[in-house]
Scaffold this active site. Structure first.
Site, PDB file in Angstrom:
ATOM      1  N   TYR A   8      46.284 -39.444 -37.742  1.00  0.00           N
ATOM      2  CA  TYR A   8      45.691 -40.777 -37.720  1.00  0.00           C
ATOM      3  C   TYR A   8      44.647 -40.941 -38.814  1.00  0.00           C
ATOM      4  O   TYR A   8      44.260 -39.972 -39.474  1.00  0.00           O
ATOM      5  CB  TYR A   8      45.078 -41.071 -36.345  1.00  0.00           C
ATOM      6  CG  TYR A   8      43.750 -40.385 -36.056  1.00  0.00           C
ATOM      7  CD1 TYR A   8      43.698 -39.041 -35.744  1.00  0.00           C
ATOM      8  CD2 TYR A   8      42.553 -41.096 -36.111  1.00  0.00           C
ATOM      9  CE1 TYR A   8      42.483 -38.419 -35.473  1.00  0.00           C
ATOM     10  CE2 TYR A   8      41.337 -40.487 -35.833  1.00  0.00           C
ATOM     11  CZ  TYR A   8      41.301 -39.149 -35.523  1.00  0.00           C
ATOM     12  OH  TYR A   8      40.104 -38.536 -35.265  1.00  0.00           O
ATOM     13  N   LYS A  58      43.830 -34.406 -39.803  1.00  0.00           N
ATOM     14  CA  LYS A  58      43.335 -35.437 -38.878  1.00  0.00           C
ATOM     15  C   LYS A  58      44.445 -35.698 -37.857  1.00  0.00           C
ATOM     16  O   LYS A  58      45.192 -36.677 -37.950  1.00  0.00           O
ATOM     17  CB  LYS A  58      42.931 -36.705 -39.653  1.00  0.00           C
ATOM     18  CG  LYS A  58      41.918 -37.555 -38.899  1.00  0.00           C
ATOM     19  CD  LYS A  58      41.177 -38.470 -39.848  1.00  0.00           C
ATOM     20  CE  LYS A  58      40.342 -39.518 -39.131  1.00  0.00           C
ATOM     21  NZ  LYS A  58      39.269 -39.000 -38.300  1.00  0.00           N
ATOM     22  N   GLU A  91      31.072 -28.975 -37.423  1.00  0.00           N
ATOM     23  CA  GLU A  91      30.973 -30.436 -37.577  1.00  0.00           C
ATOM     24  C   GLU A  91      30.775 -31.073 -36.213  1.00  0.00           C
ATOM     25  O   GLU A  91      30.807 -30.392 -35.188  1.00  0.00           O
ATOM     26  CB  GLU A  91      32.220 -30.996 -38.262  1.00  0.00           C
ATOM     27  CG  GLU A  91      33.492 -30.794 -37.449  1.00  0.00           C
ATOM     28  CD  GLU A  91      34.741 -31.387 -38.108  1.00  0.00           C
ATOM     29  OE1 GLU A  91      34.629 -32.289 -38.942  1.00  0.00           O
ATOM     30  OE2 GLU A  91      35.839 -30.944 -37.728  1.00  0.00           O
ATOM     31  N   LEU A 151      37.009 -31.377 -40.807  1.00  0.00           N
ATOM     32  CA  LEU A 151      37.695 -32.473 -41.483  1.00  0.00           C
ATOM     33  C   LEU A 151      36.887 -32.810 -42.736  1.00  0.00           C
ATOM     34  O   LEU A 151      35.655 -32.947 -42.661  1.00  0.00           O
ATOM     35  CB  LEU A 151      37.772 -33.705 -40.575  1.00  0.00           C
ATOM     36  CG  LEU A 151      38.530 -34.867 -41.218  1.00  0.00           C
ATOM     37  CD1 LEU A 151      40.037 -34.595 -41.173  1.00  0.00           C
ATOM     38  CD2 LEU A 151      38.221 -36.173 -40.527  1.00  0.00           C
TER      39      LEU A 151
HETATM   40  N1  PDD Z   1      36.334 -39.547 -37.074  1.00  0.00           N
HETATM   41  N2  PDD Z   1      34.982 -34.849 -38.486  1.00  0.00           N
HETATM   42  C1  PDD Z   1      35.725 -35.270 -37.453  1.00  0.00           C
HETATM   43  C2  PDD Z   1      36.181 -34.280 -36.434  1.00  0.00           C
HETATM   44  C3  PDD Z   1      36.039 -36.645 -37.332  1.00  0.00           C
HETATM   45  O1  PDD Z   1      36.787 -37.059 -36.296  1.00  0.00           O
HETATM   46  C4  PDD Z   1      35.555 -37.558 -38.301  1.00  0.00           C
HETATM   47  C5  PDD Z   1      35.866 -39.017 -38.250  1.00  0.00           C
HETATM   48  C6  PDD Z   1      34.775 -37.054 -39.362  1.00  0.00           C
HETATM   49  C7  PDD Z   1      34.250 -37.954 -40.446  1.00  0.00           C
HETATM   50  O2  PDD Z   1      35.289 -38.396 -41.289  1.00  0.00           O
HETATM   51  P1  PDD Z   1      35.210 -39.781 -42.061  1.00  0.00           P
HETATM   52  O3  PDD Z   1      33.936 -39.780 -42.811  1.00  0.00           O
HETATM   53  O4  PDD Z   1      36.395 -39.743 -42.955  1.00  0.00           O
HETATM   54  O5  PDD Z   1      35.272 -40.882 -41.041  1.00  0.00           O
HETATM   55  C8  PDD Z   1      34.529 -35.692 -39.425  1.00  0.00           C
HETATM   56  C9  PDD Z   1      36.857 -40.869 -37.001  1.00  0.00           C
HETATM   57  C10 PDD Z   1      35.919 -41.941 -37.419  1.00  0.00           C
HETATM   58  C11 PDD Z   1      37.447 -41.103 -35.627  1.00  0.00           C
HETATM   59  O6  PDD Z   1      37.931 -40.135 -35.043  1.00  0.00           O
HETATM   60  O7  PDD Z   1      37.454 -42.242 -35.164  1.00  0.00           O
END
Ligand code: PDD
Length: 283
Positions: free
Chosen positions: A32, A146, A178, A202
């Site tokens: 996703y 992801k 994280e 991620l």
């Molecule tokens: N989540 N690490 C994890 C485990 C995440 O699920 C996310 C983002 C990030 C940050 O990634 P980014 O800057 O690309 O949004 C780091 C999204 C927002 C979600 O699960 O809805």
């Protein structure tokens, strides 16, 4: 009426259905993305959709989308719902097949679903900061993908929620990886420390924007693992994500970070982020 996307067709949300045997439902077998819309423009869409295609490749999911076709679909969805500020969630599963762990042979069509939700930037939290709890990272070893398999993240977030905290900071044997849905940074003596973008985290798009801002501002962006103890003794702590942006952390496990005030490096990164919203959001 709210419209959602199923493959390339807009459907009324109330009528939208997915199949009983969808592998996303049975196995979490899919990937996703979550993309932000600011002022009717998509922010860093290229980076998000490139990551989606990479995630698909890493799980052997054959898709014929391109960055351009995905951008077009998401624009269509936002326009159909009249949303100009908010977020677009998009997922792709390996498709519908009788339940069997191995990939279906012959392969089946992937199923793409997406929805858009209107909301404002989290101004108050960006000003005041949030609280977090630390917890063991129990996830698999391909956190760079992801993937729809988010049970470890869900349990971590639920733990934080029980303590009225905004986010769970995960660690493996005391090394910070994280957040449940964000990246984590400890700022010490003006240097931004964060976990290397390897298989344990991620590689967040917001993380990349923060790295660009650090380059612009001459701030050292240091990608090395650090401990929970280092985090708790940092001058400033930040989490970042598409929805949380550059979010200050003012309390960890009930203990204030430094003097509990949002620090100068955080403010500089937030200002830089505002500039990137201007320069990296496109129709
Ligand atoms: N989540 N690490 C994890 C485990 C995440 O699920 C996310 C983002 C990030 C940050 O990634 P980014 O800057 O690309 O949004 C780091 C999204 C927002 C979600 O699960 O809805």
């Amino acid at each position: 009426m709210t419209k959602v996307l199923i493959n390339d067709v807009l459907v009324d949300e109330k009528e939208a259905k997915v199949a009983f045997n969808d592998r996303g439902y049975n196995f979490g077998d899919g990937i996703y993305e979550y993309v932000r819309l600011y002022d009717n423009k998509l922010f860093t869409a290229q980076e998000h959709f490139e990551r989606l295609l990479r995630s698909a490749g890493e799980i052997g999911l054959d898709v014929d989308y391109t960055v351009e076709s995905l951008t077009k679909s998401v624009r269509l969805l936002a326009e159909a719902n009249g949303v100009t500020d908010g977020g677009v969630y998009m997922q792709v599963t390996r498709g519908v097949a009788p339940r069997d762990h191995a990939f279906p042979t012959p392969s089946v069509e992937p199923v793409l679903t997406a929805f858009v939700k209107a909301y404002d930037r989290p101004y108050k939290a960006l000003e005041d900061g949030v609280t977090v709890m630390t917890t063991e990272d129990i996830r698999w070893l391909r956190c760079d993908i992801k993937s729809l398999n988010l049970l470890g993240n869900v349990l971590a977030k639920e733990y934080a929620t029980k303590y009225n905290a905004e986010e769970a900071i995960q660690h493996r044997n005391g090394i910070v990886t994280e957040g449940a849905s964000s990246n984590v940074y400890a700022i010490k003596d003006g240097i931004v420390h964060t976990h290397p973008a390897n298989h344990l985290i991620l590689n967040g798009i917001t993380r990349r924007v923060i790295q660009w801002i650090c380059d612009d501002e001459g701030i050292t962006f240091h990608e090395e693992p650090f401990s929970v103890e280092f985090l708790k003794n940092a001058d400033e702590v930040i989490i970042s994500s598409t929805s949380a942006e550059v979010m200050p952390v003012v309390k960890i496990d009930g203990q204030v970070v430094k003097d509990g005030q949002v620090g100068p490096v955080t403010r500089k990164l937030q200002k830089g982020f505002d500039r990137y919203i201007e320069s990296h959001s496109h129709e």
